[in-house]
Enzyme design. Structure first.
Site, PDB file in Angstrom:
ATOM      1  N   CYS A  79       0.820  -1.219   0.000  1.00 36.81           N
ATOM      2  CA  CYS A  79       0.000   0.000   0.000  1.00 36.81           C
ATOM      3  C   CYS A  79       0.853   1.267   0.000  1.00 36.81           C
ATOM      4  O   CYS A  79       1.940   1.298   0.565  1.00 36.81           O
ATOM      5  CB  CYS A  79      -0.893   0.023   1.229  1.00 36.81           C
ATOM      6  SG  CYS A  79      -2.092  -1.311   1.247  1.00 36.81           S
ATOM      7  N   TYR A 117      -4.317  -9.503 -26.120  1.00 38.00           N
ATOM      8  CA  TYR A 117      -3.912  -9.738 -24.733  1.00 38.00           C
ATOM      9  C   TYR A 117      -5.130 -10.245 -23.942  1.00 38.00           C
ATOM     10  O   TYR A 117      -5.522  -9.664 -22.932  1.00 38.00           O
ATOM     11  CB  TYR A 117      -3.369  -8.465 -24.076  1.00 38.00           C
ATOM     12  CG  TYR A 117      -2.258  -7.773 -24.825  1.00 38.00           C
ATOM     13  CD1 TYR A 117      -0.930  -8.110 -24.593  1.00 38.00           C
ATOM     14  CD2 TYR A 117      -2.531  -6.769 -25.757  1.00 38.00           C
ATOM     15  CE1 TYR A 117       0.098  -7.454 -25.267  1.00 38.00           C
ATOM     16  CE2 TYR A 117      -1.508  -6.113 -26.433  1.00 38.00           C
ATOM     17  CZ  TYR A 117      -0.200  -6.453 -26.178  1.00 38.00           C
ATOM     18  OH  TYR A 117       0.805  -5.795 -26.836  1.00 38.00           O
ATOM     19  N   ASP A 146      -5.375  -4.792 -24.212  1.00 41.29           N
ATOM     20  CA  ASP A 146      -5.276  -4.826 -22.746  1.00 41.29           C
ATOM     21  C   ASP A 146      -3.895  -5.359 -22.351  1.00 41.29           C
ATOM     22  O   ASP A 146      -3.772  -6.433 -21.774  1.00 41.29           O
ATOM     23  CB  ASP A 146      -6.392  -5.713 -22.168  1.00 41.29           C
ATOM     24  CG  ASP A 146      -6.425  -5.696 -20.647  1.00 41.29           C
ATOM     25  OD1 ASP A 146      -5.725  -4.859 -20.033  1.00 41.29           O
ATOM     26  OD2 ASP A 146      -7.147  -6.528 -20.064  1.00 41.29           O
ATOM     27  N   CYS A 178      -3.181  -0.716 -17.434  1.00 40.66           N
ATOM     28  CA  CYS A 178      -2.901  -0.642 -15.998  1.00 40.66           C
ATOM     29  C   CYS A 178      -1.722   0.291 -15.732  1.00 40.66           C
ATOM     30  O   CYS A 178      -1.192   0.307 -14.626  1.00 40.66           O
ATOM     31  CB  CYS A 178      -2.665  -2.022 -15.417  1.00 40.66           C
ATOM     32  SG  CYS A 178      -1.392  -2.941 -16.282  1.00 40.66           S
TER      33      CYS A 178
HETATM   34  N1  SAH Z   1      -7.582  -9.148 -20.984  1.00 41.24           N
HETATM   35  C1  SAH Z   1      -7.265 -10.078 -19.933  1.00 41.24           C
HETATM   36  C2  SAH Z   1      -5.789 -10.129 -19.582  1.00 41.24           C
HETATM   37  C3  SAH Z   1      -5.097  -8.807 -19.410  1.00 41.24           C
HETATM   38  S1  SAH Z   1      -3.490  -8.885 -18.672  1.00 41.24           S
HETATM   39  C4  SAH Z   1      -8.103  -9.796 -18.709  1.00 41.24           C
HETATM   40  O1  SAH Z   1      -8.670  -8.722 -18.563  1.00 41.24           O
HETATM   41  O2  SAH Z   1      -8.214 -10.687 -17.864  1.00 41.24           O
HETATM   42  C5  SAH Z   1      -2.411  -8.886 -20.013  1.00 41.24           C
HETATM   43  C6  SAH Z   1      -2.313 -10.223 -20.713  1.00 41.24           C
HETATM   44  O3  SAH Z   1      -1.365 -10.075 -21.768  1.00 41.24           O
HETATM   45  C7  SAH Z   1      -1.811 -11.356 -19.841  1.00 41.24           C
HETATM   46  O4  SAH Z   1      -2.710 -12.433 -19.949  1.00 41.24           O
HETATM   47  C8  SAH Z   1      -0.447 -11.720 -20.444  1.00 41.24           C
HETATM   48  O5  SAH Z   1      -0.161 -13.097 -20.370  1.00 41.24           O
HETATM   49  C9  SAH Z   1      -0.625 -11.278 -21.879  1.00 41.24           C
HETATM   50  N2  SAH Z   1       0.604 -10.932 -22.610  1.00 41.24           N
HETATM   51  C10 SAH Z   1       1.747 -10.412 -22.130  1.00 41.24           C
HETATM   52  N3  SAH Z   1       2.619 -10.178 -23.123  1.00 41.24           N
HETATM   53  C11 SAH Z   1       2.011 -10.554 -24.290  1.00 41.24           C
HETATM   54  C12 SAH Z   1       2.405 -10.531 -25.658  1.00 41.24           C
HETATM   55  N4  SAH Z   1       3.594 -10.087 -26.035  1.00 41.24           N
HETATM   56  N5  SAH Z   1       1.523 -10.982 -26.564  1.00 41.24           N
HETATM   57  C13 SAH Z   1       0.302 -11.440 -26.197  1.00 41.24           C
HETATM   58  N6  SAH Z   1      -0.123 -11.481 -24.912  1.00 41.24           N
HETATM   59  C14 SAH Z   1       0.725 -11.038 -23.963  1.00 41.24           C
END
Ligand code: SAH
Length: 457
Positions: A80, A308, A377, A404
């Protein structure tokens, strides 16, 4: 200014890491554990060319935002940042951070919408990764300290459900009774590295995963007896024999119960296995995804690309409204989950691709896929420029960017702007909405709608 100087300082802002900032003769001075509106007696502990780090020796005039911190390890543990100010003040800081990212980093003077605060600001996390250590012969669990890998012992974290503390206690007791060794980073010896816990809504299911420097644990049935009595619905071991800071290894073995959790988000059911990403604040994730759906503005002719996609959460909650859904994700377990989740929800118009976002998008573009809407995302580092260029080449009507990290989001929006994708506005506010998924911490989530000027909307 030199080291050990003492001076009065008014705190006027916060850094992205949650330190207070004030200025003396144009030089930024950072002081931890202060709040905007404080006047402090500052003691310079590090003086650099462009900035000074100071310690607040005394709060001469406290900020009206201040509240009494309610956690004994606040600011020692790396979790935190805001337990010493009110939640309203925290939301203001987060709103400002998003605004600053767009204005200062990206040079985009957007009018950000009001941040969506969280109803629950305690106990909202559905995931814990507790490092295991030893102190004077006793096993301790807690969190890494903010700047090192020292474990700050913490038996009950206010961000987590109580059941997690009960389970961690049972793991400690079992490990002590059964003389289970604890992993030591320096010697790379010892078995037990982390306790990883993940729960579905209201802890209806709780998966306990022990990360071990080995392949098996002795007396596992004794542990299962203890933790299943505290609500655990599965016990998994994850082998991580590497000398690494990465918490999880790549291999899981389910010892008892179910090796995943099943949770409902926006009316869709998801099975999530231990290596797959899942938002840590379920209630706020639902609000985030609803907003993403609103910005996506879908209909039955929409071809939707969910980049993603993790276990498919965003795309699958929208799949029944669209013609076709394509999801892309790099983690194989997550893609397996996504495929099963489509089936579980009777969704037949979805296709999932396991691979890197930039490469997979380039392939899809070559295939001639023309998505109407693309969801992005990415993790904190944001999107590769190559991906953004491919996205623009595919010429979707809308891009919905869920992020994020406001800094990489703003940077990427500037790249989009150069390619003709800008953030539209309505009633004087642009479609940029921060959503607080992580109360008390420095992190801020955000949703943005981007549209192409050459499309009608
Ligand atoms: N949209 C999903 C996950 C978001 S987190 C949700 O809301 O639950 C980001 C995601 O991107 C993760 O699952 C991670 O494994 C994936 N990721 C990370 N690098 C990546 C890349 N180079 N290509 C594709 N996916 C990737």
């Amino acid at each position: 200014m030199k080291k050990n100087d003492e001076f009065e300082l008014e705190i006027t802002g916060m850094t992205a890491e949650g330190s207070g900032v004030g200025h003396i003769d144009g030089m930024a001075v950072f002081a931890d554990l202060t709040a905007v509106g404080d006047t402090i007696l500052a003691h310079a502990i590090k003086v650099k060319k462009n900035y000074t780090v100071a310690k607040a020796m005394e709060i001469i005039k406290p900020s009206p935002d201040r509240v009494e911190p309610d956690c004994p390890v606040f600011r020692r543990c790396g979790g935190c940042a805001y337990r010493h100010i009110s939640y309203e003040a925290e939301l203001k800081i987060k709103q400002q951070r998003v605004e600053d990212a767009f204005h200062r980093i990206a040079g985009l003077p957007l009018n950000i919408r009001d941040i969506i605060g969280s109803e629950e600001t305690q106990g909202y996390r559905n995931k814990a990764q507790l490092p295991v250590g030893e102190e004077q012969g006793k096993i301790k669990t807690g969190f890494f300290s903010r700047r090192s890998h020292n474990i700050i012992g913490c038996e009950s974290c206010l961000l987590q459900p109580e059941a997690f503390s009960d389970i961690a206690e049972q793991v400690r007791n079992w490990a002590e009774e059964n003389h289970i060794s604890v992993y030591d980073e320096n010697s790379h010896k010892g078995l037990l590295r982390h306790i990883y816990i993940r729960a579905a809504k209201d802890c209806r299911e709780i998966l306990v995963c022990l990360v071990i420097n080995g392949s098996n644990i002795p007396r596992a049935e004794k542990l299962w007896e203890r933790i299943s009595a505290k609500g655990a619905t599965g016990l998994v071991i994850n082998a991580n024999k590497e000398k690494t800071n990465v918490i999880l290894g790549t291999k899981n073995k389910t010892l008892f119960g179910k090796g995943s959790i099943t949770d409902t988000l926006c009316g869709t059911e998801f099975e999530i296995s231990p290596l797959s990403f899942y938002q840590v604040n379920r209630a706020q994730a639902e609000r985030l995804y609803s907003l993403a759906a609103e910005y996506a503005d879908l209909d039955e002719n929409t071809v939707l690309l969910d980049m993603y996609c993790g276990v498919g959460t965003i795309g699958l909650t929208m799949a029944k409204k669209v013609k076709q859904l394509i999801g892309v994700e790099i983690i194989p377990d997550a893609i397996e989950d996504a495929k099963k989740n489509a089936e579980r929800n009777g969704i037949t118009n979805a296709r999932f691709i396991c691979g890197d976002a930039s490469l997979a998008a380039a392939e899809l573009e070559k295939e001639g896929i023309k998505p109407d809407v693309i969801i992005l995302d990415p993790p904190r580092k944001g999107c590769d420029e190559a991906l953004i260029k491919t996205v623009a080449k595919m010429s979707p009507k809308r891009v919905v960017y869920v992020s994020c990290d406001p800094a990489t989001l703003a940077r990427d929006c500037a790249v989009f702007a150069d390619l003709g994708y800008t953030v539209p506005e309505e009633n004087g506010k642009h479609f940029v909405t921060p959503v607080d998924l992580f109360p008390k911490t420095v992190h801020t989530e955000c949703v943005v709608k981007l549209c192409c000027a050459t499309h009608s909307n």
